[in-house]
Design an enzyme around this catalytic site. Structure first.
Site, PDB file in Angstrom:
ATOM      1  N   ASP A  62      26.408  33.633  36.631  1.00  0.00           N
ATOM      2  CA  ASP A  62      26.854  34.589  35.626  1.00  0.00           C
ATOM      3  C   ASP A  62      28.302  34.343  35.210  1.00  0.00           C
ATOM      4  O   ASP A  62      28.658  34.506  34.046  1.00  0.00           O
ATOM      5  CB  ASP A  62      26.703  36.014  36.158  1.00  0.00           C
ATOM      6  CG  ASP A  62      25.255  36.489  36.113  1.00  0.00           C
ATOM      7  OD1 ASP A  62      24.398  35.741  35.607  1.00  0.00           O
ATOM      8  OD2 ASP A  62      24.991  37.610  36.585  1.00  0.00           O
ATOM      9  N   ARG A 160      45.837  58.492  39.772  1.00  0.00           N
ATOM     10  CA  ARG A 160      46.600  57.777  40.796  1.00  0.00           C
ATOM     11  C   ARG A 160      45.538  57.045  41.607  1.00  0.00           C
ATOM     12  O   ARG A 160      44.772  57.665  42.337  1.00  0.00           O
ATOM     13  CB  ARG A 160      47.419  58.727  41.659  1.00  0.00           C
ATOM     14  CG  ARG A 160      48.554  59.396  40.908  1.00  0.00           C
ATOM     15  CD  ARG A 160      49.495  60.167  41.809  1.00  0.00           C
ATOM     16  NE  ARG A 160      50.561  60.808  41.040  1.00  0.00           N
ATOM     17  CZ  ARG A 160      51.680  60.209  40.681  1.00  0.00           C
ATOM     18  NH1 ARG A 160      51.886  58.948  41.060  1.00  0.00           N
ATOM     19  NH2 ARG A 160      52.594  60.852  39.984  1.00  0.00           N
TER      20      ARG A 160
END
Length: 277
Positions: A62, A160
Site C-alpha cells: 500500500d 492537548r
C-alpha cells in the site's frame, strides 16, 4: 487496455525479476509496456512518464501505491496495485494472480474508483497532496502539543495531545484506525479528524464535509513555552512547524484512480484483511 507503465518498489523486487516478467507478459500479448525510471532516492524522474499510458501497475504494498499516486498527481492514470507487502488494502491483486488480472485488462475496460485526496500547506506556502492523511504531531520531547482546530474559520476544538490526524476515507484504515478513529467506506467524500492520545476524557473523532476548510494552529505550550511540531503528508513529506504556524487542509482537486477487478465489497475485504491483526 493497451499501454502500461510499471512502477516497482526496488526493495521488494531488487533485481527487477518480477518487473521484467510482467513486462514480457504484457508485450507477449501485443501490448506496450514501459518500466518507470527512478532517481537514486527512488523517486520517479520528472518528464519520463509517458503521456499516453492507460494503466500504471504498481509492484509493492500500500505504501508503494500511495507514493505512486502522489507522484503521478495530475496525470490521471488509473493504478493497479500488485501486492508484495502484508495487508494490502489498496493493492487489488496478489502477486500470484497478476497474469489473470492482466488478461482482464487486455479484454475490456475495467471499473475505476475515484478516491478523495487531501491538499495541505503551511502558512500559505507550497502545498502537498496526501492519499491517506495529513498529520500534525509533536516533535522532540515526549509531551503533549496544544493545537486549535478551525473549520471554515470557526473554532471546532482545542486539543492537548500527541497530535491530530486529518484523514481521507481511504486513510481511515491506517493511522486513523490505530488511533481509535472510525472506518469509512473508501469511495465516500469527507474528512475524519482524530486526535492522537488526547489528554481529555472525551476526545472522539469528528467527521466533516469534504467541502470544508480545516485549519490547525500550533499554540503556545504551558507557561508561554514555544511548541515544536511536525506536519507529515502520508508519512512521507515532512515539514517542521512551531507556535503560531497554521496548517490548512482542503479536498484536493485531483483524485486517486484505482482499478477495481475484484467485485467483493469493501466490508468483505476489510474483514479478511483484518484477521489476526
Amino acid at each position: 487496455m493497451d499501454r502500461f507503465y510499471v512502477i516497482t518498489n526496488q526493495l521488494k523486487d531488487t533485481d527487477y525479476r518480477i518487473t521484467n516478467e510482467i513486462k514480457e507478459y504484457i508485450e507477449k500479448n501485443g501490448k506496450t509496456c514501459v518500466i518507470a525510471q527512478k532517481d537514486e532516492e527512488g523517486y520517479l524522474i520528472p518528464g519520463t512518464v509517458p503521456k499516453d499510458i492507460q494503466c500504471a501497475i504498481v509492484l509493492g504494498g500500500d505504501g508503494t501505491l500511495i507514493r505512486a499516486a502522489r507522484e503521478l498527481e495530475g496525470y490521471h492514470i488509473p493504478l493497479l496495485g500488485v501486492n508484495m507487502g502484508t495487508l494490502g488494502y489498496l493493492a487489488e491483486v496478489e502477486l500470484h494472480d497478476y497474469r489473470t488480472a492482466l488478461d482482464k485488462l487486455f479484454a475490456k475496460e475495467p471499473e475505476v474508483e475515484d478516491r478523495m485526496m487531501l491538499r495541505g500547506s503551511v502558512n500559505g506556502g507550497k502545498s502537498h497532496v496526501a492519499v491517506n492523511d495529513i498529520v500534525v504531531t509533536r516533535s522532540g520531547e515526549l509531551r503533549v502539543v496544544h493545537l486549535d482546530i478551525y473549520v471554515n474559520g470557526a473554532l471546532l476544538n482545542s486539543y492537548r495531545a500527541d497530535g491530530v490526524i486529518i484523514s481521507t476515507p481511504t486513510g481511515t484504515t491506517g493511522y486513523n484506525l490505530s488511533a481509535g478513529g472510525p472506518i469509512v467506506e473508501p469511495t465516500a467524500s469527507m474528512f475524519v479528524i482524530t486526535p492522537i492520545c488526547s489528554h481529555a476524557l472525551n476526545a472522539s473523532s469528528v467527521v466533516l464535509s469534504a467541502e470544508d476548510t480545516i485549519e490547525v494552529k500550533v499554540c503556545e505550550g504551558r507557561y508561554g513555552r514555544q511548541e515544536h511540531a511536525l506536519v507529515t503528508f502520508d508519512g512521507a513529506e515532512e515539514i517542521a512547524v512551531r507556535t503560531g504556524d497554521r496548517v490548512v487542509v482542503q479536498k484536493a482537486e485531483d483524485t486517486t484512480k484505482l482499478i477495481k477487478l475484484n467485485k467483493e465489497s469493501f466490508m468483505i475485504t476489510m474483514r479478511e484483511k483484518m484477521k489476526g491483526n
